[in-house]
Write an enzyme that holds these catalytic residues in place. Structure first.
Site, PDB file in Angstrom:
ATOM      1  N   GLY A   1       3.705  -1.838  17.432  1.00 30.44           N
ATOM      2  CA  GLY A   1       3.145  -2.628  16.346  1.00 30.44           C
ATOM      3  C   GLY A   1       4.059  -2.564  15.146  1.00 30.44           C
ATOM      4  O   GLY A   1       3.632  -2.303  14.022  1.00 30.44           O
TER       5      GLY A   1
ATOM      6  N   HIS B   1      -5.287  -0.128   1.366  1.00 26.90           N
ATOM      7  CA  HIS B   1      -5.736  -1.412   1.907  1.00 26.90           C
ATOM      8  C   HIS B   1      -6.861  -1.217   2.925  1.00 26.90           C
ATOM      9  O   HIS B   1      -7.561  -2.164   3.274  1.00 26.90           O
ATOM     10  CB  HIS B   1      -4.566  -2.172   2.548  1.00 26.90           C
ATOM     11  CG  HIS B   1      -4.139  -1.626   3.864  1.00 26.90           C
ATOM     12  ND1 HIS B   1      -3.303  -0.540   4.018  1.00 26.90           N
ATOM     13  CD2 HIS B   1      -4.449  -2.010   5.117  1.00 26.90           C
ATOM     14  CE1 HIS B   1      -3.111  -0.294   5.288  1.00 26.90           C
ATOM     15  NE2 HIS B   1      -3.791  -1.177   5.985  1.00 26.90           N
TER      16      HIS B   1
ATOM     17  N   ILE C   1       2.426  -3.750  24.790  1.00 23.79           N
ATOM     18  CA  ILE C   1       3.058  -2.529  25.293  1.00 23.79           C
ATOM     19  C   ILE C   1       2.626  -2.233  26.721  1.00 23.79           C
ATOM     20  O   ILE C   1       3.430  -1.767  27.537  1.00 23.79           O
ATOM     21  CB  ILE C   1       2.759  -1.325  24.352  1.00 23.79           C
ATOM     22  CG1 ILE C   1       3.583  -0.104  24.768  1.00 23.79           C
ATOM     23  CG2 ILE C   1       1.279  -1.013  24.312  1.00 23.79           C
ATOM     24  CD1 ILE C   1       5.082  -0.304  24.659  1.00 23.79           C
ATOM     25  N   GLU C   2       1.366  -2.521  27.043  1.00 22.51           N
ATOM     26  CA  GLU C   2       0.901  -2.272  28.412  1.00 22.51           C
ATOM     27  C   GLU C   2       1.703  -3.089  29.423  1.00 22.51           C
ATOM     28  O   GLU C   2       2.102  -2.595  30.488  1.00 22.51           O
ATOM     29  CB  GLU C   2      -0.588  -2.609  28.548  1.00 22.51           C
ATOM     30  CG  GLU C   2      -1.509  -1.754  27.698  1.00 22.51           C
ATOM     31  CD  GLU C   2      -1.792  -2.351  26.330  1.00 22.51           C
ATOM     32  OE1 GLU C   2      -2.828  -2.013  25.752  1.00 22.51           O
ATOM     33  OE2 GLU C   2      -0.967  -3.178  25.850  1.00 22.51           O
TER      34      GLU C   2
ATOM     35  N   ARG D   1      -0.003   4.370   2.108  1.00 21.77           N
ATOM     36  CA  ARG D   1       0.310   4.204   3.524  1.00 21.77           C
ATOM     37  C   ARG D   1       1.812   4.224   3.784  1.00 21.77           C
ATOM     38  O   ARG D   1       2.327   5.024   4.564  1.00 21.77           O
ATOM     39  CB  ARG D   1      -0.312   2.901   4.008  1.00 21.77           C
ATOM     40  CG  ARG D   1       0.103   2.462   5.411  1.00 21.77           C
ATOM     41  CD  ARG D   1       0.966   1.225   5.332  1.00 21.77           C
ATOM     42  NE  ARG D   1       1.145   0.597   6.628  1.00 21.77           N
ATOM     43  CZ  ARG D   1       2.159  -0.205   6.920  1.00 21.77           C
ATOM     44  NH1 ARG D   1       3.081  -0.463   6.006  1.00 21.77           N
ATOM     45  NH2 ARG D   1       2.259  -0.759   8.117  1.00 21.77           N
TER      46      ARG D   1
ATOM     47  N   GLU E   1       1.451   2.742  13.310  1.00 21.60           N
ATOM     48  CA  GLU E   1       0.432   2.665  12.266  1.00 21.60           C
ATOM     49  C   GLU E   1      -0.690   1.820  12.834  1.00 21.60           C
ATOM     50  O   GLU E   1      -0.732   0.608  12.679  1.00 21.60           O
ATOM     51  CB  GLU E   1       1.038   2.040  11.000  1.00 21.60           C
ATOM     52  CG  GLU E   1       0.198   2.271   9.763  1.00 21.60           C
ATOM     53  CD  GLU E   1      -0.857   1.214   9.563  1.00 21.60           C
ATOM     54  OE1 GLU E   1      -1.905   1.318  10.234  1.00 21.60           O
ATOM     55  OE2 GLU E   1      -0.651   0.318   8.755  1.00 21.60           O
TER      56      GLU E   1
ATOM     57  N   SER F   1       3.595 -10.103  18.048  1.00 26.02           N
ATOM     58  CA  SER F   1       3.441 -11.200  17.091  1.00 26.02           C
ATOM     59  C   SER F   1       4.806 -11.797  16.811  1.00 26.02           C
ATOM     60  O   SER F   1       5.835 -11.126  16.941  1.00 26.02           O
ATOM     61  CB  SER F   1       2.817 -10.679  15.797  1.00 26.02           C
ATOM     62  OG  SER F   1       3.053 -11.551  14.722  1.00 26.02           O
TER      63      SER F   1
ATOM     64  N   ASP G   1       0.868  -1.178   0.000  1.00 31.48           N
ATOM     65  CA  ASP G   1       0.000   0.000   0.000  1.00 31.48           C
ATOM     66  C   ASP G   1       0.910   1.235   0.000  1.00 31.48           C
ATOM     67  O   ASP G   1       1.371   1.692   1.044  1.00 31.48           O
ATOM     68  CB  ASP G   1      -0.892  -0.018   1.245  1.00 31.48           C
ATOM     69  CG  ASP G   1      -1.858   1.162   1.297  1.00 31.48           C
ATOM     70  OD1 ASP G   1      -1.688   2.120   0.516  1.00 31.48           O
ATOM     71  OD2 ASP G   1      -2.778   1.119   2.122  1.00 31.48           O
TER      72      ASP G   1
ATOM     73  N   ASP H   1       6.436  -5.422  19.131  1.00 30.57           N
ATOM     74  CA  ASP H   1       5.336  -6.159  18.507  1.00 30.57           C
ATOM     75  C   ASP H   1       5.079  -7.412  19.337  1.00 30.57           C
ATOM     76  O   ASP H   1       6.025  -7.995  19.881  1.00 30.57           O
ATOM     77  CB  ASP H   1       5.659  -6.545  17.064  1.00 30.57           C
ATOM     78  CG  ASP H   1       4.400  -6.748  16.233  1.00 30.57           C
ATOM     79  OD1 ASP H   1       4.177  -5.971  15.287  1.00 30.57           O
ATOM     80  OD2 ASP H   1       3.622  -7.678  16.536  1.00 30.57           O
TER      81      ASP H   1
ATOM     82  N   GLU I   1     -10.181  -2.614  15.132  1.00 34.30           N
ATOM     83  CA  GLU I   1      -9.038  -3.261  15.789  1.00 34.30           C
ATOM     84  C   GLU I   1      -8.689  -2.602  17.115  1.00 34.30           C
ATOM     85  O   GLU I   1      -8.013  -3.198  17.941  1.00 34.30           O
ATOM     86  CB  GLU I   1      -7.778  -3.299  14.914  1.00 34.30           C
ATOM     87  CG  GLU I   1      -7.884  -4.242  13.753  1.00 34.30           C
ATOM     88  CD  GLU I   1      -6.562  -4.363  13.010  1.00 34.30           C
ATOM     89  OE1 GLU I   1      -6.443  -5.261  12.193  1.00 34.30           O
ATOM     90  OE2 GLU I   1      -5.654  -3.550  13.261  1.00 34.30           O
TER      91      GLU I   1
END
Length: 639
Positions: A335, A568, A385-386, A310, A408, A359, A307, A357, A417
């Site tokens: 993220g 996207h 992050i928390e 973006r 982002e 993930s 994208d 992140d 989300e």
């Protein structure tokens, strides 16, 4: 973010706003007229979340839970692929490692202990595999190494048969899952079935005896047959007793999520109950786990990176403000995904970039960072992050704060989300007071109206056949929820109204569930129907714009509106019931569509969003507002 990290696919990002006064606030006399109308309307119209003029509330079917299974021999040095079924994961161990897990399970016909033994055995095996780090583990992994692992695990279990012969301390140790969210532990009943099937025809005969209810006295025509029937009857009784106890334990879980005993289970069964309670709690819908695991998929990141609106937008905003915003500064990228934004920040001269992140894409992010020579600047950290903030898990020295918080986080309709609240937690906890900034720092939500007459007219002539009855069915389906699609600018019939704007440096969490006024008028270049000079509005389209507009820097913006290059994020579409009640605007008479747009987080899934619109059409006539139509709709964006 795309449905997950930055807003891509059916699951999208998180966002909120800090409401600013907007130029489209209704005039005083219009506000009074709207308020008067609301007071006169029935209560069901006042609450657009609980009712709608255009559709009834229908119960939605609950989706069936799905699990991802990892084979017992999946090793950190050589992880096996995930499997959709438990049987395929077990078969993978047999074919790849030569390890037959089912052969080590106790007989499924044993009266006591199968479920507890299975839980202990799963965790014993996983712990052994996790700790297995012989010379082979440091060598290049091949089929021989896989077979060696399977052989060692078989030998270990054959030498240490104690899956049941453990002291209380060891039993407790192996009640704790070694693999977090281990789906194998959540499906012990399926292990029981697979074990039973592995025993062959002799055990299936027991099932048949139980299901058919054979009259043993009639079938036993000889002493030998009678003895066999008595044996089968005893086995069936044992199984029935075991099943009854299992049901009792499971029932106690439903009534006591803390795992306290109901008094109907034995000591061993209470241990099973406590273990299964933990597993049961893990198996409940976990929107965060789904959200983060979704971003482990390469295709999502490829979609975001491709994208160009973006990615190039962020790149331009960061690199064009290298000297004014990033050089020698500390940057936090929440993220981070593949690490692309972090590497832009490093190129812009940041002295430290913390890339976060939750993930497992972070594995590749670290490799990307090193490959591009930024590993002396960028530090990759996995976690929410928390949690990282609460546990001091971020690589910040005492007294260090974050100068620029890059993320982002945007999703469909901006807030899908719901990632923004997490970013705001970091903003409030570790961003440098007064001089620190979110980047981007401004987000705006827009509404505009469309007319999709060609989609409706299609059914009037389908290869020479009239299928007009399909219109009702289509509209019924389209009005059930919000849709994400690219809307052609040729379909837009109204102005694009900036409904609300958020200052991301100051907005609060409660600002994210909002309602704001809007006002739409027909575009000058739209041709109304010649006969009566009117235009129907079939859809409301929700889009957003993003501004990198920090004071004394070069401003960069991008838009997800229909008039701009598609992204996207596409657009979120709210259909009206175009057959029974959709807004109609008369150009000649100067009609306006106005109302209140509401958005809030979904009560069951905070990463989804609910939207509602209370609307009316009309015109100003002789100094007063004359309403011609009104209605309300509500739609949800659910992952």
């Amino acid at each position: 973010a795309v449905g997950l990290t930055s807003g891509h696919f059916f699951y999208h990002s998180n966002i909120f706003y800090s409401q600013k006064p907007t130029h489209h606030l209704l005039k005083n006399q219009e506000e009074e007229a709207m308020a008067s109308r609301k007071n006169n309307n029935s209560s069901n119209k006042d609450d657009s979340w609980s009712s709608s003029d255009d559709e009834d509330d229908d119960d939605e079917d609950e989706g069936e839970d799905r699990f991802t299974f990892y084979s017992i021999c999946s090793n950190p040095a050589h992880p096996a692929p995930p499997f959709d079924t438990l049987s395929s994961a077990i078969e993978h161990d047999v074919t790849t490692y030569g390890f037959d897990f089912l052969s080590h399970l106790p007989s499924s016909s044993e009266e006591e202990g199968f479920f507890e033994a299975a839980i202990i055995l799963v965790n014993k095996c996983r712990q052994f595999v996790k700790d297995w780090n012989g010379d082979e583990a440091n060598a290049k992994w091949d089929d021989d190494v896989s077979k060696k692992l399977g052989t060692d695990l078989n030998d270990y279990l054959n030498t240490n048969k104690g899956s049941l012969d453990l002291g209380d301390e060891d039993r407790t140790k192996y009640f704790k899952p070694v693999l977090e969210d281990d789906s194998v532990l959540m499906c012990v009943d399926e292990l029981h079935d697979l074990k039973r099937e592995s025993l062959g025809d002799s055990f299936r005969a027991v099932d048949e005896a139980a299901q058919i209810g054979i009259d043993q006295s009639k079938e036993a025509n000889s002493d030998g047959e009678h003895a066999l029937v008595e044996e089968l009857k005893a086995k069936v009784s044992l199984l029935e007793a075991q099943l009854a106890r299992a049901r009792t334990c499971i029932s106690s879980l439903a009534n006591d999520e803390e795992g306290s005993s109901s008094g109907s289970c034995s000591d061993d069964e209470e241990k099973i109950t406590r273990t299964v309670t933990k597993i049961s709690n893990k198996s409940k819908p976990d929107n965060d786990t789904y959200y983060f695991s979704s971003y482990s998929n390469t295709s999502i990141h490829e979609t975001m990176l491709r994208d160009t609106v973006r990615t190039a937008g962020y790149e331009s905003a960061i690199l064009s403000n290298s000297d004014t915003l990033f050089r020698n500064k500390i940057v936090l990228d929440i993220g981070c995904g593949t690490g692309v934004l972090s590497m832009f920040c490093a190129k812009a001269g940041a002295k430290k970039v913390i890339a976060v992140d939750n993930s497992d894409i972070l594995v590749q992010a670290k490799e990307n960072v090193k490959l591009n020579g930024f590993d002396d600047v960028i530090i990759c950290v996995r976690g929410k992050i928390e949690t990282l903030i609460q546990t001091n898990g971020l690589p910040l020295e005492k007294g260090e704060t974050v100068d620029v918080l890059v993320s982002e986080w945007m999703g469909y309709a901006l807030f899908f989300e719901t990632m923004l609240p997490s970013v705001m937690v970091a903003r409030d906890a570790i961003m440098t007071p007064r001089t620190g900034t979110m980047y981007p720092n401004i987000a705006k939500v827009f509404l505009e109206g469309t007319n999709d007459k060609e989609r409706l007219a299609y059914w009037d002539n389908v290869h020479g056949l009239n299928m007009a009855p399909m219109k009702d069915r289509m509209i019924s389906e389209l009005t059930q929820e919000a849709w994400v699609e690219i809307v052609d600018d040729d379909c837009i019939v109204t102005n694009r109204d900036e409904t609300i704007a958020f200052d991301l440096n100051t907005c609060k969490d409660e600002d994210l569930d909002f309602e704001a006024p809007f006002e739409l008028t027909l575009r000058n270049d739209i041709t109304a129907t010649a006969a009566d000079n009117v235009v129907e509005v079939h859809q409301l389209v929700v889009s957003f714009d993003i501004d990198f507009a920090v004071q004394n820097t070069t401003k960069v913006s991008f838009s997800t509106g229909c008039q701009s290059t598609p992204t996207h994020w596409k657009q979120a579409v709210l259909w009206f019931d175009v057959i029974h009640n959709c807004p109609v605007l008369n150009r000649q008479k100067g009609d306006v569509m106005r109302g209140i747009f509401k958005m809030k987080r979904n009560a069951e899934n905070h990463r989804a969003v609910d939207m509602a619109v209370v609307w009316e059409t009309g015109r100003n006539s002789e100094g007063s507002w004359k309403r011609t139509m009104d209605g309300s709709i509500k739609r949800s964006l659910i992952a």
